[in-house]
Design an enzyme around this catalytic site. Structure first.
Site, short mmCIF file in Angstrom:
data_model
loop_
_atom_site.label_atom_id
_atom_site.label_comp_id
_atom_site.label_asym_id
_atom_site.label_seq_id
_atom_site.Cartn_x
_atom_site.Cartn_y
_atom_site.Cartn_z
N CYS A 158 0.80 -1.23 0.00
CA CYS A 158 0.00 0.00 0.00
C CYS A 158 0.83 1.28 0.00
CB CYS A 158 -0.96 -0.03 1.18
SG CYS A 158 -1.95 -1.54 1.23
N HIS B 155 -2.25 8.55 5.08
CA HIS B 155 -2.60 7.20 4.63
C HIS B 155 -4.07 6.95 5.00
CE1 HIS B 155 -1.73 3.26 3.13
NE2 HIS B 155 -2.15 2.69 4.23
N HIS C 135 -9.62 2.13 -0.37
CA HIS C 135 -8.20 1.80 -0.29
C HIS C 135 -7.80 1.11 -1.59
CE1 HIS C 135 -4.29 0.90 0.93
NE2 HIS C 135 -4.50 0.61 2.20
#
Length: 415
Positions: A174, A305, A340
């Site tokens: 990620c 994030h 995400h």
């Protein structure tokens, strides 16, 4: 990276700027539509259609709807899976947006780096289903042949007909998008490339959805970062690609300059398989600011994030507080809008940060009702706000403790 690796502000050959952007996302395809989605605080959540969700209690995701690759992917067609198609399409968008042609890129030395978590795992889902239904002999060899993660970067080279390029696909999960942008920044800074095409791409797949579902981190409806009643993430998909070149090159050809990539920081702490480490993230942000030559007090916006899980949100805000104290800049999470997107997440955040600098606004953190007292920051709830942004920082965190932070700035020829 360290402060000593930053180029002198006057060395336009080694200062690196963004002149082209390509976007495929659940809130907009292409720069104008994505910008509008950010400004409106558009919600990309909808029921997942990529696989049969029967039996799952929660079934929302942030899929790209209505994407037609034909205007952007001219030669590879069904040789690519969904993630590779996103990457190739967004790369051509970025090239066009930069006012460049394939012929012009072919005459220069290039660098291509794409970050991803899953690459073509959606194809792997299909192959696994075929194997279960009819054994190995029933598996589609064409799908098997396009599984390699390397194909995300080589697909761009093949699609654009580029042969004098170094290409790599980075699989640091990620945080991979920021890793890729840092890689491109280094290549131009070092004089090893004239341009860099970098970013990230991923597609919604059953495997990743199941991982987060088993971790009990899939939200029942929407993603609510920094909210007291957050319930987790929504998996998403898309691609964000930036075309980078030296400031000297951009100025010579009269290109529009969106922003400057001032610096980046990377580290990997190995602290925990899935939980971030506050001290490590703090250190990574400091590495990035040092590399960029930026005083932390000059940062106008942090694109967090911001997954919408308690562990991530509380740890990330604590790390920000460790540097900024009570004077933390506005801190937003795009995942509230686009979910995400795994390896594409920080790349899409970089695109958004670049657009925020260019157009003078801060995209909101949507779905926000009540701020978690442990995340007491201004997350710009629900509505974008106008802002004069000079410095934007973007954080990327990943499983295994892979942290990556980039710093973007408004370009000024004489800094």
């Amino acid at each position: 990276m360290s402060a000593s690796s930053s180029p002198p502000a006057t060395d336009l050959r080694r200062r690196v700027v963004v002149t082209g952007l390509g976007v495929v996302s659940s809130i907009g395809i292409g720069v104008p539509e994505f910008t509008e989605g950010l400004r409106e605080g558009r919600n990309g959540a909808s029921p997942i259609t990529a696989f049969d969700t029967t039996g799952y209690e929660h079934t929302n995701g942030c899929e790209v709807v209505g994407f037609e690759p034909e205007p952007f992917v001219h030669t590879l067609g069904d040789q690519l899976g969904r993630a590779g198609t996103f990457a190739a399409a967004a790369a051509r968008m970025a090239m066009n947006d930069a006012g460049l042609t394939e012929g012009e890129l072919r005459r220069q030395r290039g660098h291509i780096t794409i970050g991803t978590s899953d690459a073509e795992t959606r194809d792997l889902d299909t192959l696994a289903g075929q194997d279960l239904a009819g054994g190995p002999e029933s598996m589609d060899p064409a799908l098997a042949g396009r599984l390699s993660a390397d194909r995300l970067s080589t697909a761009i080279a093949r699609e654009l007909g580029l042969s004098d390029v170094e290409s790599a696909t980075l699989t640091t999960a990620c945080s991979a998008g920021n890793y890729a942008i840092g890689n491109g920044l280094d290549a131009i800074r070092a004089g090893e490339a004239d341009f860099a095409i970098c970013g990230g791409a991923d597609a919604v797949c059953r495997k990743t959805f199941n991982i987060f579902y088993r971790l009990r981190t899939i939200a029942p409806d929407y993603c609510r970062p920094f909210d007291k009643n957050r319930q987790g993430i929504l998996t998403g998909e898309g691609a964000g690609i930036l075309l980078l070149e030296s400031a000297e090159s951009a100025l010579r050809r009269g290109a529009r300059i969106y922003a400057e990539v001032l610096g980046y920081g990377l580290n990997c702490d190995g602290y925990h398989p899935v939980a971030p480490d506050q001290a490590s993230l703090t250190n990574c942000m400091r590495l990035a600011l040092d590399d960029a030559g930026v005083d932390f007090r000059d940062v106008d916006l942090i694109s967090a994030h911001g997954t919408g899980t308690k562990t991530n949100d509380v740890t990330e805000v604590a790390a920000i507080r460790e540097i900024w104290g009570e004077s933390a800049p506005r801190t937003v999470s795009l995942k509230s809008m686009i979910g995400h997107t795994m390896g594409a997440a920080s790349a899409l955040a970089a695109v958004a940060g670049t657009l925020a600098i260019t157009h003078g606004f801060i995209p909101p953190t949507i779905n926000h009702v009540e701020t978690d007292p442990e995340c007491d920051i201004d997350c710009v709830p629900n509505h974008s706000v106008p802002a004069d942004l000079k410095i934007v920082q973007s954080n990327g965190l990943a499983f295994g403790g892979n942290n990556s932070v980039i710093v973007l700035g408004r370009f000024q020829e004489t800094a």
